[in-house]
Design a protein around this motif. Sequence first.
Motif, PDB file in Angstrom:
ATOM      1  N   HIS A   9      16.340  44.287-121.007  1.00 32.33           N
ATOM      2  CA  HIS A   9      15.098  44.611-120.304  1.00 32.33           C
ATOM      3  C   HIS A   9      14.888  43.688-119.104  1.00 32.33           C
ATOM      4  O   HIS A   9      13.989  42.861-119.073  1.00 32.33           O
ATOM      5  CB  HIS A   9      13.901  44.527-121.253  1.00 32.33           C
ATOM      6  CG  HIS A   9      13.970  45.497-122.384  1.00 32.33           C
ATOM      7  ND1 HIS A   9      13.054  45.514-123.399  1.00 32.33           N
ATOM      8  CD2 HIS A   9      14.842  46.495-122.669  1.00 32.33           C
ATOM      9  CE1 HIS A   9      13.352  46.473-124.261  1.00 32.33           C
ATOM     10  NE2 HIS A   9      14.444  47.068-123.838  1.00 32.33           N
ATOM     11  N   THR A  10      15.765  43.861-118.118  1.00 32.54           N
ATOM     12  CA  THR A  10      15.683  43.117-116.857  1.00 32.54           C
ATOM     13  C   THR A  10      15.745  44.126-115.724  1.00 32.54           C
ATOM     14  O   THR A  10      16.049  45.306-115.941  1.00 32.54           O
ATOM     15  CB  THR A  10      16.861  42.136-116.702  1.00 32.54           C
ATOM     16  OG1 THR A  10      18.091  42.891-116.664  1.00 32.54           O
ATOM     17  CG2 THR A  10      16.904  41.127-117.845  1.00 32.54           C
ATOM     18  N   ARG A  11      15.500  43.663-114.520  1.00 39.78           N
ATOM     19  CA  ARG A  11      15.588  44.554-113.357  1.00 39.78           C
ATOM     20  C   ARG A  11      16.986  45.170-113.252  1.00 39.78           C
ATOM     21  O   ARG A  11      17.133  46.374-113.034  1.00 39.78           O
ATOM     22  CB  ARG A  11      15.242  43.789-112.081  1.00 39.78           C
ATOM     23  CG  ARG A  11      15.237  44.688-110.852  1.00 39.78           C
ATOM     24  CD  ARG A  11      14.704  43.987-109.671  1.00 39.78           C
ATOM     25  NE  ARG A  11      13.312  43.636-109.991  1.00 39.78           N
ATOM     26  CZ  ARG A  11      12.471  43.091-109.153  1.00 39.78           C
ATOM     27  NH1 ARG A  11      12.843  42.808-107.945  1.00 39.78           N
ATOM     28  NH2 ARG A  11      11.242  42.819-109.520  1.00 39.78           N
ATOM     29  N   ALA A  12      18.018  44.352-113.429  1.00 46.00           N
ATOM     30  CA  ALA A  12      19.394  44.858-113.348  1.00 46.00           C
ATOM     31  C   ALA A  12      19.671  45.886-114.451  1.00 46.00           C
ATOM     32  O   ALA A  12      20.319  46.907-114.213  1.00 46.00           O
ATOM     33  CB  ALA A  12      20.384  43.706-113.447  1.00 46.00           C
ATOM     34  N   GLY A  13      19.173  45.616-115.656  1.00 41.02           N
ATOM     35  CA  GLY A  13      19.368  46.554-116.764  1.00 41.02           C
ATOM     36  C   GLY A  13      18.712  47.899-116.499  1.00 41.02           C
ATOM     37  O   GLY A  13      19.308  48.958-116.720  1.00 41.02           O
ATOM     38  N   PHE A  14      17.482  47.870-116.003  1.00 41.70           N
ATOM     39  CA  PHE A  14      16.773  49.127-115.718  1.00 41.70           C
ATOM     40  C   PHE A  14      17.364  49.853-114.514  1.00 41.70           C
ATOM     41  O   PHE A  14      17.367  51.083-114.467  1.00 41.70           O
ATOM     42  CB  PHE A  14      15.276  48.887-115.561  1.00 41.70           C
ATOM     43  CG  PHE A  14      14.593  48.648-116.869  1.00 41.70           C
ATOM     44  CD1 PHE A  14      14.523  49.643-117.823  1.00 41.70           C
ATOM     45  CD2 PHE A  14      14.047  47.409-117.175  1.00 41.70           C
ATOM     46  CE1 PHE A  14      13.909  49.431-119.053  1.00 41.70           C
ATOM     47  CE2 PHE A  14      13.434  47.186-118.402  1.00 41.70           C
ATOM     48  CZ  PHE A  14      13.367  48.197-119.346  1.00 41.70           C
ATOM     49  N   ASN A  15      17.909  49.113-113.549  1.00 38.53           N
ATOM     50  CA  ASN A  15      18.594  49.766-112.421  1.00 38.53           C
ATOM     51  C   ASN A  15      19.834  50.501-112.917  1.00 38.53           C
ATOM     52  O   ASN A  15      20.116  51.623-112.480  1.00 38.53           O
ATOM     53  CB  ASN A  15      18.965  48.741-111.354  1.00 38.53           C
ATOM     54  CG  ASN A  15      17.768  48.296-110.540  1.00 38.53           C
ATOM     55  OD1 ASN A  15      16.740  48.959-110.513  1.00 38.53           O
ATOM     56  ND2 ASN A  15      17.896  47.153-109.894  1.00 38.53           N
TER      57      ASN A  15
ATOM     58  N   GLU B 252       7.298  56.059-116.822  1.00 40.16           N
ATOM     59  CA  GLU B 252       6.163  56.485-115.996  1.00 40.16           C
ATOM     60  C   GLU B 252       6.409  56.193-114.520  1.00 40.16           C
ATOM     61  O   GLU B 252       6.150  57.028-113.655  1.00 40.16           O
ATOM     62  CB  GLU B 252       4.884  55.795-116.463  1.00 40.16           C
ATOM     63  CG  GLU B 252       4.393  56.285-117.804  1.00 40.16           C
ATOM     64  CD  GLU B 252       3.258  55.453-118.375  1.00 40.16           C
ATOM     65  OE1 GLU B 252       3.022  54.306-117.910  1.00 40.16           O
ATOM     66  OE2 GLU B 252       2.602  55.952-119.319  1.00 40.16           O
ATOM     67  N   THR B 253       6.924  55.010-114.219  1.00 36.98           N
ATOM     68  CA  THR B 253       7.174  54.598-112.836  1.00 36.98           C
ATOM     69  C   THR B 253       8.219  55.481-112.166  1.00 36.98           C
ATOM     70  O   THR B 253       8.146  55.753-110.987  1.00 36.98           O
ATOM     71  CB  THR B 253       7.648  53.126-112.796  1.00 36.98           C
ATOM     72  OG1 THR B 253       6.654  52.311-113.410  1.00 36.98           O
ATOM     73  CG2 THR B 253       7.899  52.646-111.389  1.00 36.98           C
ATOM     74  N   ASN B 254       9.209  55.954-112.952  1.00 38.19           N
ATOM     75  CA  ASN B 254      10.284  56.764-112.406  1.00 38.19           C
ATOM     76  C   ASN B 254      10.090  58.261-112.610  1.00 38.19           C
ATOM     77  O   ASN B 254      11.004  59.046-112.343  1.00 38.19           O
ATOM     78  CB  ASN B 254      11.618  56.314-113.022  1.00 38.19           C
ATOM     79  CG  ASN B 254      12.030  54.960-112.515  1.00 38.19           C
ATOM     80  OD1 ASN B 254      12.543  54.852-111.400  1.00 38.19           O
ATOM     81  ND2 ASN B 254      11.779  53.916-113.278  1.00 38.19           N
TER      82      ASN B 254
END
Length: 153
Positions: A108-114, A145-147
Amino acid sequence: MSDIFALDVSMGKSYCVWYRGKHCLKEFSLVHTRAGFNALRDMIKKAQKPIIYFEATGIYSRVIEHFCETNGLRFCMSDIFALDVSMGKSYCVWYRGKHCLKEFSLVHTRAGFNALRDMIKKAQKPIIYFEATGIYSRVIEHFCETNGLRFCK
């Protein structure tokens, strides 16, 4: 606005829900027989611009796909992303029908979600499934929700 028929397909039958906007008009069971499909066709004739949504489950969903194609109906089969959420990471499986396309760990990091976003872009009408675990799952819900992703918890 289109009426939505959402089907949860299993062997020989489907659990179905008919929506108009946010209103559930009918819940019913569909047995995969000639009589069952005739009843479904009669119901769909009463709908406004109907679209049939169902998970691509391989052999079980082929009869629904055939029904839609034979009757000239708009339909959508979906890829499923199933997440087992825990603190700071999730175990994920990407399914298309009965086939597992990929198993992976999502940090659950920015890189993981990207990385997850990049995979989802390759999917067919993806739906994200996860268990509501309070604060741990809130980050997944926020991502969806954001995406603008469809999700079910």
